[in-house]
Design a protein around this motif. Structure first.
Motif: not given
Length: 76
Positions: A2-15
């Motif tokens: 539940x605590x892990x973020x996907x690469x897409x989530x991380x990319x969205x947060x970076x953007x």
């Protein structure tokens, strides 16, 4: 997990962070533009000069300037 973020989530947060930072930098550039600062200062001083206190200060400065000029002329 539940605590892990996907690469897409991380990319969205970076953007989102990048866009937010770009907005903040643009706002700082606008606020600190020398021409804008001068214009804002002029406008503020003009507003203050129109108040009763501002007129009194300007009148006092005018009297002081006149006294200084008269003294300089008298010393010649």
């Amino acid at each position: 997990m539940a605590g892990e973020r996907s690469a897409d989530d991380i990319q969205r947060e970076i953007e989102q962070a990048r866009a937010s930072l770009a907005t903040a930098v643009d706002e700082l550039a606008y606020r600190t533009n020398p021409k804008r600062v001068v214009e804002k200062t002029k406008a503020t001083l003009k507003q203050k000069a129109q108040t009763t206190e501002g007129k009194a200060v300007l009148g006092g400065l005018g009297v002081l300037f006149a006294i200084i000029v008269i003294r300089k002329i008298a010393k010649r």
